[in-house]
Every structure is written in C-alpha cells, then in structure tokens.
Design an enzyme around this catalytic site. Structure first.
Site, PDB file in Angstrom:
ATOM      1  N   HIS A  72       0.845  -1.201   0.000  1.00  0.00           N
ATOM      2  CA  HIS A  72       0.000   0.000   0.000  1.00  0.00           C
ATOM      3  C   HIS A  72       0.875   1.243   0.000  1.00  0.00           C
ATOM      4  O   HIS A  72       1.706   1.426   0.885  1.00  0.00           O
ATOM      5  CB  HIS A  72      -0.901   0.022   1.241  1.00  0.00           C
ATOM      6  N   TYR A 201      -8.971   5.647   7.800  1.00  0.00           N
ATOM      7  CA  TYR A 201      -9.070   6.003   9.221  1.00  0.00           C
ATOM      8  C   TYR A 201     -10.085   7.129   9.316  1.00  0.00           C
ATOM      9  O   TYR A 201      -9.862   8.204   8.754  1.00  0.00           O
ATOM     10  CB  TYR A 201      -7.725   6.496   9.757  1.00  0.00           C
ATOM     11  N   PRO A 293      -3.612   0.682  18.917  1.00  0.00           N
ATOM     12  CA  PRO A 293      -3.392   0.205  17.546  1.00  0.00           C
ATOM     13  C   PRO A 293      -3.546   1.269  16.455  1.00  0.00           C
ATOM     14  O   PRO A 293      -3.273   0.988  15.282  1.00  0.00           O
ATOM     15  CB  PRO A 293      -4.437  -0.902  17.380  1.00  0.00           C
ATOM     16  N   LYS A 297       1.572   0.281  15.094  1.00  0.00           N
ATOM     17  CA  LYS A 297       2.988   0.223  15.457  1.00  0.00           C
ATOM     18  C   LYS A 297       3.402  -0.951  16.355  1.00  0.00           C
ATOM     19  O   LYS A 297       4.595  -1.246  16.474  1.00  0.00           O
ATOM     20  CB  LYS A 297       3.388   1.531  16.176  1.00  0.00           C
ATOM     21  N   TYR A 385       4.228   6.828   9.748  1.00  0.00           N
ATOM     22  CA  TYR A 385       3.371   5.688   9.411  1.00  0.00           C
ATOM     23  C   TYR A 385       4.166   4.584   8.700  1.00  0.00           C
ATOM     24  O   TYR A 385       3.999   3.398   9.004  1.00  0.00           O
ATOM     25  CB  TYR A 385       2.178   6.136   8.554  1.00  0.00           C
TER      26      TYR A 385
HETATM   27  P1  RFL Z   1       2.449 -11.318  21.904  1.00  0.00           P
HETATM   28  O1  RFL Z   1       1.968 -11.408  20.504  1.00  0.00           O
HETATM   29  O2  RFL Z   1       1.505 -10.903  22.957  1.00  0.00           O
HETATM   30  O3  RFL Z   1       3.070 -12.732  22.272  1.00  0.00           O
HETATM   31  C1  RFL Z   1       3.435 -13.086  23.592  1.00  0.00           C
HETATM   32  C2  RFL Z   1       3.379 -14.594  23.742  1.00  0.00           C
HETATM   33  O4  RFL Z   1       3.819 -14.942  25.057  1.00  0.00           O
HETATM   34  C3  RFL Z   1       2.940 -15.919  25.598  1.00  0.00           C
HETATM   35  N1  RFL Z   1       2.996 -15.847  27.074  1.00  0.00           N
HETATM   36  C4  RFL Z   1       3.670 -16.713  27.846  1.00  0.00           C
HETATM   37  N2  RFL Z   1       4.414 -17.778  27.553  1.00  0.00           N
HETATM   38  C5  RFL Z   1       4.981 -18.454  28.576  1.00  0.00           C
HETATM   39  N3  RFL Z   1       4.799 -18.123  29.890  1.00  0.00           N
HETATM   40  C6  RFL Z   1       4.056 -17.047  30.238  1.00  0.00           C
HETATM   41  N4  RFL Z   1       3.854 -16.724  31.526  1.00  0.00           N
HETATM   42  C7  RFL Z   1       3.456 -16.296  29.194  1.00  0.00           C
HETATM   43  N5  RFL Z   1       2.668 -15.194  29.149  1.00  0.00           N
HETATM   44  C8  RFL Z   1       2.394 -14.945  27.874  1.00  0.00           C
HETATM   45  C9  RFL Z   1       1.584 -15.561  25.014  1.00  0.00           C
HETATM   46  O5  RFL Z   1       0.691 -16.681  25.032  1.00  0.00           O
HETATM   47  C10 RFL Z   1       1.972 -15.147  23.595  1.00  0.00           C
HETATM   48  O6  RFL Z   1       1.959 -16.239  22.697  1.00  0.00           O
HETATM   49  O7  RFL Z   1       3.705 -10.323  22.025  1.00  0.00           O
HETATM   50  P2  RFL Z   1       4.842  -9.957  20.938  1.00  0.00           P
HETATM   51  O8  RFL Z   1       5.456 -11.202  20.363  1.00  0.00           O
HETATM   52  O9  RFL Z   1       5.720  -8.964  21.614  1.00  0.00           O
HETATM   53  O10 RFL Z   1       4.079  -9.262  19.731  1.00  0.00           O
HETATM   54  C11 RFL Z   1       3.448  -8.021  19.876  1.00  0.00           C
HETATM   55  C12 RFL Z   1       2.242  -7.910  18.932  1.00  0.00           C
HETATM   56  O11 RFL Z   1       1.429  -9.048  19.099  1.00  0.00           O
HETATM   57  C13 RFL Z   1       1.424  -6.646  19.184  1.00  0.00           C
HETATM   58  O12 RFL Z   1       2.267  -5.544  19.407  1.00  0.00           O
HETATM   59  C14 RFL Z   1       0.490  -6.297  18.003  1.00  0.00           C
HETATM   60  O13 RFL Z   1      -0.488  -7.274  17.830  1.00  0.00           O
HETATM   61  C15 RFL Z   1      -0.188  -4.933  18.208  1.00  0.00           C
HETATM   62  N6  RFL Z   1      -1.138  -4.587  17.128  1.00  0.00           N
HETATM   63  C16 RFL Z   1      -0.711  -4.066  15.919  1.00  0.00           C
HETATM   64  N7  RFL Z   1       0.604  -3.929  15.681  1.00  0.00           N
HETATM   65  C17 RFL Z   1       1.029  -3.464  14.458  1.00  0.00           C
HETATM   66  O14 RFL Z   1       2.240  -3.327  14.252  1.00  0.00           O
HETATM   67  N8  RFL Z   1       0.170  -3.158  13.434  1.00  0.00           N
HETATM   68  C18 RFL Z   1      -1.166  -3.299  13.597  1.00  0.00           C
HETATM   69  O15 RFL Z   1      -1.903  -3.067  12.631  1.00  0.00           O
HETATM   70  C19 RFL Z   1      -1.668  -3.737  14.881  1.00  0.00           C
HETATM   71  N9  RFL Z   1      -2.969  -3.888  15.079  1.00  0.00           N
HETATM   72  C20 RFL Z   1      -2.516  -4.747  17.327  1.00  0.00           C
HETATM   73  C21 RFL Z   1      -3.416  -4.384  16.266  1.00  0.00           C
HETATM   74  C22 RFL Z   1      -3.018  -5.271  18.513  1.00  0.00           C
HETATM   75  C23 RFL Z   1      -4.371  -5.406  18.671  1.00  0.00           C
HETATM   76  N10 RFL Z   1      -4.816  -5.943  19.898  1.00  0.00           N
HETATM   77  C24 RFL Z   1      -5.729  -7.026  20.015  1.00  0.00           C
HETATM   78  C25 RFL Z   1      -4.137  -5.583  21.120  1.00  0.00           C
HETATM   79  C26 RFL Z   1      -4.763  -4.524  16.412  1.00  0.00           C
HETATM   80  C27 RFL Z   1      -5.270  -5.012  17.613  1.00  0.00           C
HETATM   81  C28 RFL Z   1      -6.767  -5.102  17.743  1.00  0.00           C
HETATM   82  C1  PHB Z   2      -5.595  -4.167  11.109  1.00  0.00           C
HETATM   83  O1  PHB Z   2      -5.729  -4.431   9.903  1.00  0.00           O
HETATM   84  O2  PHB Z   2      -5.851  -4.990  12.003  1.00  0.00           O
HETATM   85  C2  PHB Z   2      -5.108  -2.826  11.522  1.00  0.00           C
HETATM   86  C3  PHB Z   2      -4.689  -1.947  10.545  1.00  0.00           C
HETATM   87  C4  PHB Z   2      -4.252  -0.677  10.902  1.00  0.00           C
HETATM   88  C5  PHB Z   2      -4.245  -0.309  12.224  1.00  0.00           C
HETATM   89  C6  PHB Z   2      -4.652  -1.203  13.210  1.00  0.00           C
HETATM   90  C7  PHB Z   2      -5.098  -2.465  12.854  1.00  0.00           C
HETATM   91  O3  PHB Z   2      -3.833   0.940  12.569  1.00  0.00           O
END
Ligand code: RFL
Ligand code: PHB
Length: 390
Positions: A72, A201, A293, A297, A385
C-alpha cells in the site's frame, strides 16, 4: 537441560528472534504458555513496515509474505463527510507499507521453526525466571505435571503485556509509564471485499472507525466502542450499521456486508517499562511496551526490538563484544518512545473522548484539515506511518 537463549513466549517477537539466532547457529528453546492453535487464533496486527518485512526476509520467513502481502502506497483520512488520501510513497521518497496479517506472520515463523527442527514447548505452565542478575540464569516450567529446569546464557522475555518476564523484575528496578484510553476497539473479520483499495481512518462525532483488510477478499473493520462494552451486545447488523454511519457516504456505500467470523474488543493503552534489560534478562515487544493500535505500530516495534537484540547477541556469540547488548535498552527505547508519541497523537485526533464535545470535534477537524493540506504536516504523518529508521 541447557540451551543458549531461553525465549519466553512464541508470539511474533519470540519466533522472529529464534529464527534469526538459528541463522547464526545460536541454540534457543521457546517456552509458550498456550497451545499452538490458541496463539494462531488471535487476530491482531495487519500493517507491516518495510523494516519488519526485511527482518522477516533475513529470518527466511518472507516467501509467502512476498507472494500474498498487499503493498500500500497510501492511506485515507475521513472526516467532515469527506475522504482525503495521504500519498505515503510520494511523501517519503517511494516508501510503502505491506498489509499482511499477524496470524500469517506467526504461522510462517512457526513453519520455519518446525522445518529447522527447533524446540518450542507449548502449554508450558508456571514459567519462572531465576538468577538473571548473575552469570548463570535458569528457567523452570511445568509440562504435563512435571517440573523442568532449563539453564541458559540469557533469557529473552517475549511474553507480551501479561507475561511473567516483566513481573519477575524487582519493582524498584523498573519505572513504568502508562495511559489508558476510555474506550476500546470492536474488530470484525468478514469474508467480503474491502470498501476501499487502501486503509481508511475515520474521525466521526459518533466515534472512530477503521476500514482495513487481510486480502482482496477479506476485510477487517473496527469501530470505537465504550469502555466495558461486551461483544455479545454487538450483532453483525448493529456493527455494519454503526460502521457505515461513521464513514463518508461514498465509502459507506462501498462497504460489502456479510457474516463476521471473528469479533472481539481490544482495550486501548499506552505503556512503557524502562529499562528493557536486567542483567541477563531482556524484555522484547509487548512485554516492555504497548501502544494503541491507531498507528499500527505494536508489531513493528516488536520487530525493531528484535533487530537491536539480535545484533547484540550476534556480536556477543561471535566473540566480538558485549557493546550491542549494553546499548540494547537505550536504542530500543529511543525508537519506542517515538512510536508511543505517534500512536498517542493518532489516537487523540481520531477518537471521540468523553470531554471532546462540539469544541473538541471542531479542533480535531481543523487539525485533520491542516494535516491533509499542509505538505509538511502530511510528510510528518507519512514518515511515522511507514516507519522511522532503525
Ligand atoms: P504477543 O503477541 O503478545 O506474544 C506473547 C506470547 O507470550 C505468551 N505468554 C507466555 N508464555 C509463557 N509463559 C508465560 N507466563 C506467558 N505469558 C504470555 C503468550 O501466550 C503469547 O503467545 O507479544 P509480541 O510477540 O511482543 O508481539 C506483539 C504484537 O502481538 C502486538 O504488538 C500487536 O499485535 C499490536 N497490534 C498491531 N501492531 C502493528 O504493528 N500493526 C497493527 O496493525 C496492529 N494492530 C494490534 C493491532 C493489537 C491489537 N490488539 C488485540 C491488542 C490490532 C489489535 C486489535
Ligand atoms: C488491522 O488491519 O488490524 C489494523 C490496521 C491498521 C491499524 C490497526 C489495525 O492501525
């Protein structure tokens, strides 16, 4: 048992670090609290910066991403009933982002780990970290009712916000910074073509909305919802109606509705723990910091942490120096705080807060209007971004 680096958590940061270390012959064991299916069932991020894509390539896990990811070169901001495109590529000298789901990133990394025969212990309960202040740390965990001990050189705490690693650090050694936002994001996945070719957005007086996607036939939509709302209160019909009300007419008309196959509510929070290193324990990704989110980032910050930590481990294990490990925390935090600032700002200009009112709404619209018409302001948005340099 002994390994060189124990990685706690098999989310994207733990898996990526493990693959990069395997590439230079450093042995790792990943301890994951949940099952593989549970980890893969979480629907989260969707937007990857080029630095994240490059790092996945270095880890040998980008073949499917290159084949299926959507490139994109712009995003749109919607407000006051109109859509305004920000040309990311034109404003940043040709840079772009890649739309590819976090679930797929995790899947690809798990496949590479399996193919290389590397060990991940799923459903490892009661993981506990010991002696990381000294030269001989170790970790214990329970699996199938038996307690195991794993000795190691280092521990990488990649276990997310609710993990055990950050909690193992004495409170007096940590400084934390936090902001909670008084609303959440209700997200829906549906097997329908996206409303627009790129992400939209939307600022609206009823609240924020986001049109995203996973592919040309799978859409990911979000609407801002009140804090404490329950998913059960949101039928598909209610969701689609609310989404369309918050979008400009022409975008709303392009929304294809259909049954949702995933629906969840995520709270919004900014959080940073400093420092990110305690002796032989390193905090990585969501274990050290959370961003709302809005700026896309979170996953990308996890990747830049991994980049810095991997560089430090490489120099250490190749016998060069410990300098990279010594600067890990400071380097990572400098980038983290810029993304925390960006995500907080995006959240502020796009969401409806309890005290926004008519005045606040006009201020947001004025800022957005300035943003889309000033090249300087659009460039600042675009640079952040697509991702600041590592
Ligand atoms: P994770 O993915 O939370 O993984 C951590 C893992 O550790 C396990 N764990 C344990 N294991 C052993 N012993 C314990 N005591 C433990 N406690 C936990 C867990 O089960 C899990 O498997 O962390 P990590 O690897 O640092 O990754 C971070 C990302 O997952 C997170 O930052 C992103 O998902 C955030 N996020 C977004 N990031 C982006 O860069 N672009 C996006 O578009 C974006 N959209 C989002 C998002 C996060 C969202 N939510 C649900 C918070 C959209 C949403 C809705
Ligand atoms: C997504 O596709 O889940 C998504 C995209 C952009 C954002 C957050 C989440 O800023």
């Amino acid at each position: 048992m002994r390994t060189q680096v124990v990685i706690v958590g098999s989310g994207p940061s733990g898996l990526l670090l493990g693959q990069l270390l395997a590439g230079i012959g450093v042995e790792t064991v990943i301890l994951e609290r949940s099952s593989r299916d549970h980890v893969l069932g979480r629907v989260r991020a969707g937007v990857l910066e080029q630095g994240t894509v490059d790092l996945l390539g270095e880890a040998g896990a980008a073949a499917r991403l290159h084949a299926e990811g959507l490139s994109h070169s712009g995003i749109s901001l919607a407000f006051d009933g109109r859509l305004h495109r920000i040309d990311l590529a034109e404003l940043t000298g040709g840079r772009h982002v890649t739309v590819y789901g976090q679930t797929e990133v995790t899947h690809d990394l798990m496949d590479r780990r399996d193919a290389a025969g590397l060990v991940t212990v799923y459903e490892a309960s009661d993981v506990a970290l010991y002696d990381f202040g000294g030269a001989a740390p170790f970790v214990t965990y329970d699996k199938d009712g038996i307690t195991h001990r794993m000795d190691c050189d280092f521990i990488a705490g990649c276990d997310g916000y609710h993990g055990v690693s950050r909690g193992s650090v004495p409170e007096r050694a940590l400084k934390t910074f936090e902001r909670q936002y008084p609303f959440g994001w209700l997200g829906v996945l549906a097997e329908v073509p996206p409303a627009d070719r790129e992400l939209v957005y939307a600022n609206h007086e009823r609240g924020f909305a986001l049109c995203s996607m996973r592919s040309t036939h799978r859409s990911r939509y979000y609407v801002q919802c009140p804090e404490g709302d329950r998913v059960e209160a949101w039928s598909d019909d209610r969701f689609w109606d609310e989404l369309r009300r918050r979008l400009p007419e022409q975008t709303a008309a392009s929304v294809t509705t259909g049954p949702s196959f995933e629906k969840s509510i995520a709270p919004l929070r900014s959080f940073v723990a400093e420092p990110m290193r305690f002796g032989r324990l390193f905090l990585v990704g969501d274990a050290a910091h959370i961003v709302p989110p809005t700026g896309a980032k979170g996953l990308n910050l996890a990747a830049s942490d991994v980049r810095y930590l991997f560089d430090g481990f490489r120099d250490f294990y190749q016998g060069k120096s410990e300098a990279g490990l010594d600067v890990y925390s400071a380097k990572a935090l400098a980038r983290v705080w810029k993304a925390v600032r960006f995500s907080w700002w995006m959240t502020n200009i796009l969401h409806r807060f309890p005290d926004t009112g008519d005045f606040g709404q006009r201020i947001q619209e004025a800022e957005l209007d300035y943003l889309v018409h000033s090249r300087a302001a659009s460039t600042a948005l675009a640079e952040n971004y697509v991702g600041l340099p590592y």
